[in-house]
Motif scaffolding. Structure first.
Motif, PDB file in Angstrom:
ATOM      1  N   TRP A   1      -9.271  -7.415 -13.799  1.00 26.97           N
ATOM      2  CA  TRP A   1      -7.899  -7.281 -13.296  1.00 26.97           C
ATOM      3  C   TRP A   1      -7.578  -5.808 -13.035  1.00 26.97           C
ATOM      4  N   ALA A   2      -7.901  -4.944 -13.995  1.00 28.37           N
ATOM      5  CA  ALA A   2      -7.593  -3.524 -13.845  1.00 28.37           C
ATOM      6  C   ALA A   2      -8.367  -2.909 -12.679  1.00 28.37           C
ATOM      7  N   ARG A   3      -9.639  -3.287 -12.529  1.00 28.36           N
ATOM      8  CA  ARG A   3     -10.432  -2.737 -11.428  1.00 28.36           C
ATOM      9  C   ARG A   3      -9.854  -3.158 -10.079  1.00 28.36           C
ATOM     10  N   ARG A   4      -9.399  -4.396  -9.987  1.00 25.53           N
ATOM     11  CA  ARG A   4      -8.818  -4.870  -8.731  1.00 25.53           C
ATOM     12  C   ARG A   4      -7.469  -4.223  -8.465  1.00 25.53           C
ATOM     13  N   LYS A   5      -6.697  -3.951  -9.514  1.00 29.16           N
ATOM     14  CA  LYS A   5      -5.430  -3.240  -9.327  1.00 29.16           C
ATOM     15  C   LYS A   5      -5.677  -1.807  -8.849  1.00 29.16           C
ATOM     16  N   ILE A   6      -6.746  -1.202  -9.336  1.00 25.60           N
ATOM     17  CA  ILE A   6      -7.115   0.139  -8.879  1.00 25.60           C
ATOM     18  C   ILE A   6      -7.499   0.101  -7.400  1.00 25.60           C
ATOM     19  N   ALA A   7      -8.256  -0.930  -7.007  1.00 22.05           N
ATOM     20  CA  ALA A   7      -8.611  -1.084  -5.591  1.00 22.05           C
ATOM     21  C   ALA A   7      -7.368  -1.297  -4.740  1.00 22.05           C
ATOM     22  N   ASP A   8      -6.395  -2.062  -5.262  1.00 23.48           N
ATOM     23  CA  ASP A   8      -5.133  -2.258  -4.541  1.00 23.48           C
ATOM     24  C   ASP A   8      -4.428  -0.928  -4.313  1.00 23.48           C
ATOM     25  N   ALA A   9      -4.444  -0.078  -5.328  1.00 27.98           N
ATOM     26  CA  ALA A   9      -3.784   1.225  -5.203  1.00 27.98           C
ATOM     27  C   ALA A   9      -4.475   2.093  -4.163  1.00 27.98           C
ATOM     28  N   GLU A  10      -5.816   2.010  -4.112  1.00 24.79           N
ATOM     29  CA  GLU A  10      -6.555   2.773  -3.092  1.00 24.79           C
ATOM     30  C   GLU A  10      -6.217   2.263  -1.690  1.00 24.79           C
ATOM     31  N   VAL A  11      -6.109   0.934  -1.537  1.00 25.92           N
ATOM     32  CA  VAL A  11      -5.740   0.364  -0.241  1.00 25.92           C
ATOM     33  C   VAL A  11      -4.320   0.771   0.138  1.00 25.92           C
ATOM     34  N   ALA A  12      -3.399   0.730  -0.833  1.00 29.58           N
ATOM     35  CA  ALA A  12      -2.014   1.133  -0.564  1.00 29.58           C
ATOM     36  C   ALA A  12      -1.951   2.580  -0.105  1.00 29.58           C
ATOM     37  N   ARG A  13      -2.806   3.404  -0.656  1.00 28.85           N
ATOM     38  CA  ARG A  13      -2.863   4.806  -0.229  1.00 28.85           C
ATOM     39  C   ARG A  13      -3.360   4.894   1.213  1.00 28.85           C
ATOM     40  N   THR A  14      -4.404   4.119   1.550  1.00 26.32           N
ATOM     41  CA  THR A  14      -4.957   4.146   2.909  1.00 26.32           C
ATOM     42  C   THR A  14      -3.943   3.626   3.923  1.00 26.32           C
ATOM     43  N   THR A  15      -3.238   2.563   3.560  1.00 25.58           N
ATOM     44  CA  THR A  15      -2.291   1.954   4.499  1.00 25.58           C
ATOM     45  C   THR A  15      -0.924   2.632   4.446  1.00 25.58           C
ATOM     46  N   ARG A  16      -0.798   3.679   3.647  1.00 26.08           N
ATOM     47  CA  ARG A  16       0.433   4.454   3.519  1.00 26.08           C
ATOM     48  C   ARG A  16       1.598   3.633   2.961  1.00 26.08           C
TER      49      ARG A  16
ATOM     50  N   GLN B   1     -13.554   6.945   4.394  1.00 32.24           N
ATOM     51  CA  GLN B   1     -12.094   6.974   4.445  1.00 32.24           C
ATOM     52  C   GLN B   1     -11.584   7.105   5.873  1.00 32.24           C
ATOM     53  N   GLN B   2     -12.271   7.868   6.710  1.00 36.10           N
ATOM     54  CA  GLN B   2     -11.875   7.978   8.116  1.00 36.10           C
ATOM     55  C   GLN B   2     -11.943   6.622   8.816  1.00 36.10           C
ATOM     56  N   LEU B   3     -12.981   5.847   8.501  1.00 36.82           N
ATOM     57  CA  LEU B   3     -13.111   4.522   9.115  1.00 36.82           C
ATOM     58  C   LEU B   3     -11.976   3.611   8.661  1.00 36.82           C
ATOM     59  N   PHE B   4     -11.642   3.647   7.369  1.00 36.73           N
ATOM     60  CA  PHE B   4     -10.572   2.796   6.859  1.00 36.73           C
ATOM     61  C   PHE B   4      -9.231   3.151   7.518  1.00 36.73           C
ATOM     62  N   GLU B   5      -8.975   4.421   7.669  1.00 32.21           N
ATOM     63  CA  GLU B   5      -7.723   4.848   8.288  1.00 32.21           C
ATOM     64  C   GLU B   5      -7.675   4.419   9.761  1.00 32.21           C
ATOM     65  N   THR B   6      -8.816   4.446  10.434  1.00 30.91           N
ATOM     66  CA  THR B   6      -8.881   3.993  11.826  1.00 30.91           C
ATOM     67  C   THR B   6      -8.555   2.509  11.933  1.00 30.91           C
ATOM     68  N   ILE B   7      -9.159   1.708  11.046  1.00 31.41           N
ATOM     69  CA  ILE B   7      -8.899   0.267  11.055  1.00 31.41           C
ATOM     70  C   ILE B   7      -7.424  -0.014  10.792  1.00 31.41           C
ATOM     71  N   ASN B   8      -6.874   0.665   9.784  1.00 33.78           N
ATOM     72  CA  ASN B   8      -5.471   0.437   9.440  1.00 33.78           C
ATOM     73  C   ASN B   8      -4.540   0.784  10.596  1.00 33.78           C
ATOM     74  N   ALA B   9      -4.855   1.834  11.333  1.00 36.35           N
ATOM     75  CA  ALA B   9      -3.983   2.286  12.411  1.00 36.35           C
ATOM     76  C   ALA B   9      -4.103   1.437  13.670  1.00 36.35           C
ATOM     77  N   LEU B  10      -5.320   0.888  13.934  1.00 44.18           N
ATOM     78  CA  LEU B  10      -5.572   0.298  15.256  1.00 44.18           C
ATOM     79  C   LEU B  10      -5.894  -1.189  15.241  1.00 44.18           C
TER      80      LEU B  10
END
Length: 761
Positions: free
Chosen positions: A602-617, A466-475
């Motif tokens: 479809w549901a699994r990918r929507k769940i992944a979308d929600a996780e990405v939305a959380r990471t990207t704020r 999660q730290q790596l994902f947040e770094t990518i999103n920010a920079l």
């Protein structure tokens, strides 16, 4: 002068001593032979049986080939029949997988077995069954804390129970409570995932082992308390669940491999097949009918120490460029579309030069063959740079070096220096990936005349994803991140999510032989224009589509859309720009073929979308969790917020009998160097000469789960290890030596006896 009578008298007087001498020699040789036979007899280990379990305790170094160890108070108990059966059915664009795990308790105690294992990051886990004898218990999806409470209550009540939990999208834990002495319990999970496509190749991957993760130490910030100050200590752990993703890893130099696994693939691709290839395991293929290929492992079950990867290509030269599938569930239609844009060269326009930042992981987990693959890959990549490109190289473990102060021209001198730098790298130390990613994304020049690309080579063996994902999103800025997964068991969840957030791609290199082919494919993506500005529009239907924001698509990659529709009418129009040209395609929805498990995907990918939305704020943690929980409960999926739990209603552990906790160890991934991970370790002489994989002879299909076939023994399959010997083998060697010595003494004594006889004549 001696007379004849005196000579005869001497012979008679010597006969008693001669007889005693012969008897001594014979007894001496016989004793040696008996000792030899005893050593040989002791070297043959007893066959596993429930009756012998109570005394069958041993040290890790004493494990037989193919064994798994359950840790108990008295030491370790050999659980050599624990294994897994992976059965996969490919139906066009989807894979339905059934994983049956065999938990056998060889000890005299009642135990709770806990096993950490990997699954594909995109897999939708939706089924749990527990089989005890002739009884089948079906699991239910519950909120994670509720499922845990149900499991704990059943465990305390003496009931058999199974719990499946997600630790990461690609790491799961199975807990099985109240396995009695000598009992076997089967736990079966099922998941759905999409088939992967790249160019004219389709593929699936079965991860088999959770690679050891590097978990950065917690950061502690503190301020001394002073009267009235109100300040205290704040603790922050980048991997709060480190204990749940770090099972014990067996040293292959002193332990046999464990967790033997059988793999069967029923391949119904939907088109005539050309080449079918397994990249890391030998396979055999049967063809029961014109539309089905059945692929199995040629040597039977294998140790769970590397991923299984299968690719197939169509018989025709060109792969299908469009796929459209539908499934009706309840009142909704679910759609899955694959569209591969044509490869378009940049028209009448010279491509922009590139600024390529190469990052190579040389931490301890990259020891062994992984660092060889990574260095070969990077050396190949340096050779593909063009004179108008510029580049830099960053290497990291728990320290970091940036080769040049800033990106330099890709001329012969700079490439030569970089090649020498890469060639001298050795694997050692921790995996501090976040600082290296920060350095790679630091865009000092910000020159829009250069396309900026980051090529990141690693096995991804970290726990702080999660730290790596947040770094990518920010920079990330204008950079595109291309992840290159190295080794036999890469962290594909980290790789795919990092590439998604970095608007790039993920490439896996599992062996040195794959370096050139896969790096060539990667550079085809780097050197050619992507399809950008993608959008999809449904003409008549109201659609809930995923991904919500369509990514850029690189050469030979398909755009994969999943949608939930209120009606299956009209068409979907997809458009974008292929290089400097507009690109558009229209798909009539009535042309969609029947598909399986599309609602789960479809549901699994929507769940992944929600996780990405959380990471990207783009969504708050509370909003994302609410979305994930609703989708998981509606579609019966395991997520970080939901688990599957199965409980046998009948208590089996007698009241008052204690329950022992047993965390099952895992293999070191193939090609890894354990000393690079954990430092030098003491070696003992009791080490196996071969690594075997024993498994259940029964097919474990548990068709309709009405019957369970009896457990039998499969002939082991040998994998060479350093030539050392187990206790049994040492005993056998000693026995052979003693037998040889005994035979030599007998022959020698016989000759001495014959000579004495001749001298007396």
């Amino acid at each position: 002068m001696t007379t004849c009578d005196e000579i005869e008298a001497d012979k008679r007087s010597e006969q008693p001593s001669l007889i005693r001498l012969v008897l001594f020699f014979v007894m001496q040789g016989a004793a040696v032979i008996l000792v030899g036979f005893a050593a040989l007899f002791l070297s043959f280990e007893p066959v596993w049986s429930a009756e012998r379990l109570q005394s069958n305790f041993l040290k890790p170094g004493d494990a037989r080939a193919g064994s798994l160890l359950l840790k108990i108070d008295e030491g370790y108990a050999d659980a050599s029949r624990l294994g897994a059966d992976v059965d996969l059915t490919v139906s066009g664009p989807t894979v339905r997988a059934r994983v049956t795990q065999i938990f056998r308790n060889p000890s005299k105690d009642w135990v709770e077995a806990v096993y950490v294992y990997p699954l594909p990051a995109g897999g939708a886990v939706d089924s749990l069954k527990m089989v005890i004898g002739d009884r089948v218990v079906v699991g239910d999806i519950k909120e994670r804390q509720q499922a845990k409470a149900i499991y704990e209550q059943a465990k305390q009540s003496g009931q058999k129970a199974a719990l499946t939990e997600q630790e990461r999208p690609n790491i799961f834990t199975n807990s099985v409570a109240n396995i009695g002495p000598g009992e076997t319990v089967l736990v079966q999970i099922e998941y759905q995932e999409p088939v992967q496509q790249s160019g004219n190749a389709f593929s699936l991957r079965v991860p088999m082992v959770v690679a050891p993760r590097y978990n950065p130490a917690p950061v502690v910030q503190s301020v001394d308390f002073r009267p009235g100050s109100g300040w205290g200590a704040i603790k922050s752990d980048p991997v709060p669940d480190r204990d749940r993703i770090s099972p014990e890893v067996l040293d292959p130099a002193i332990n046999a491999t464990v967790n033997p696994t059988r793999v069967t693939v029923r391949l119904q691709a939907g088109f005539p097949l050309g080449e079918v290839k397994s990249h890391h395991h030998a396979i055999k293929t049967e063809k029961p009918d014109a539309n089905t290929d059945i692929i199995t492992l040629a040597e039977g079950p294998v140790p769970a120490d590397r991923d299984f990867e299968l690719t197939w290509k169509p018989a025709a030269e060109m792969a299908p460029s469009v796929g459209l599938f539908r499934e009706r569930v309840g009142d909704s239609d679910y759609l899955l579309a694959f569209v591969t844009p044509p490869s378009v060269e940049q028209a009448q326009q010279k491509p922009l030069p590139r600024e390529v930042i190469f990052v190579i992981d040389n931490s301890g987990s990259m020891g062994g063959v992984s660092i060889i693959q990574a260095k070969a890959s990077l050396t190949y990549a340096l050779g593909r740079l063009q004179p108008n490109d510029r580049f830099n190289v960053i290497r990291f473990d728990d320290t970091m070096d940036v080769l040049f102060p800033s990106a330099v021209p890709a001329d012969r001198a700079h490439i030569g220096r970089a090649t020498s730098f890469v060639g001298a790298l050795q694997a050692n130390g921790g995996t501090e990936m976040v600082p290296a990613m920060r350095a790679a994304l630091f865009d000092k020049a910000g020159d829009a005349n250069y396309v900026r690309q980051v090529v990141f080579l690693t096995d991804g063996a970290i726990g702080n994803e999660q730290q790596l994902f947040e770094t990518i999103n920010a920079l990330r800025g204008r950079s595109r991140i291309f992840m290159v997964g190295i080794g036999s068991a890469p962290n594909t969840y980290l790789m795919t999510r990092a590439a998604e957030l970095g608007r790039g791609t993920f490439t896996h290199i599992g062996s040195v032989e794959q370096v050139e082919e896969r790096m060539r494919s990667l550079f085809a993506k780097l050197e050619n224009p992507a399809v950008t500005n993608l959008a999809a529009k449904f003409s008549d239907a109201s659609a809930d589509m995923t991904p919500a924001a369509l990514p850029d698509i690189y050469r030979d990659e398909p755009l994969v859309l999943a949608a939930k529709l209120d009606k299956l009418t009209g068409s979907v129009e997809i458009k974008g720009r292929a290089g400097d040209r507009p690109w558009i395609v229209t798909l009539p929805l009535t042309s969609a073929a029947e598909g399986k498990g599309l609602s789960k995907l479809w549901a699994r990918r929507k769940i992944a979308d929600a996780e990405v939305a959380r990471t990207t704020r783009q969504a708050t943690p509370e909003e994302a969790d609410k979305t994930i929980l609703a989708l998981a409960l509606e579609h019966q999926l395991v997520t970080r917020l939901t688990s599957l739990v199965a409980v046998d209603k009948t208590p089996s552990r007698p009241e008052g009998e204690p329950l022992k906790f047993s965390e099952l160890p895992i293999n070191l991934p193939a090609g890894w160097d354990i000393e690079k991970l954990f430092g030098e370790r003491p070696r003992v002489p009791a080490t196996p000469t071969e690594r075997h994989a024993d498994t259940d002879e029964a097919r474990l299909q548990v068709a309709a789960l009405k019957r369970v076939q009896p457990i039998a023994t499969q002939a082991p399959n040998a994998i060479a290890l350093p030539k050392t010997a187990t206790d049994a083998e040492l005993k056998m060697i000693a026995g052979v030596i003693l037998l040889t010595v005994g035979l030599i003494l007998l022959v020698f004594n016989r000759r001495q006896f014959n000579r004495r006889q001749m001298s007396l004549r």
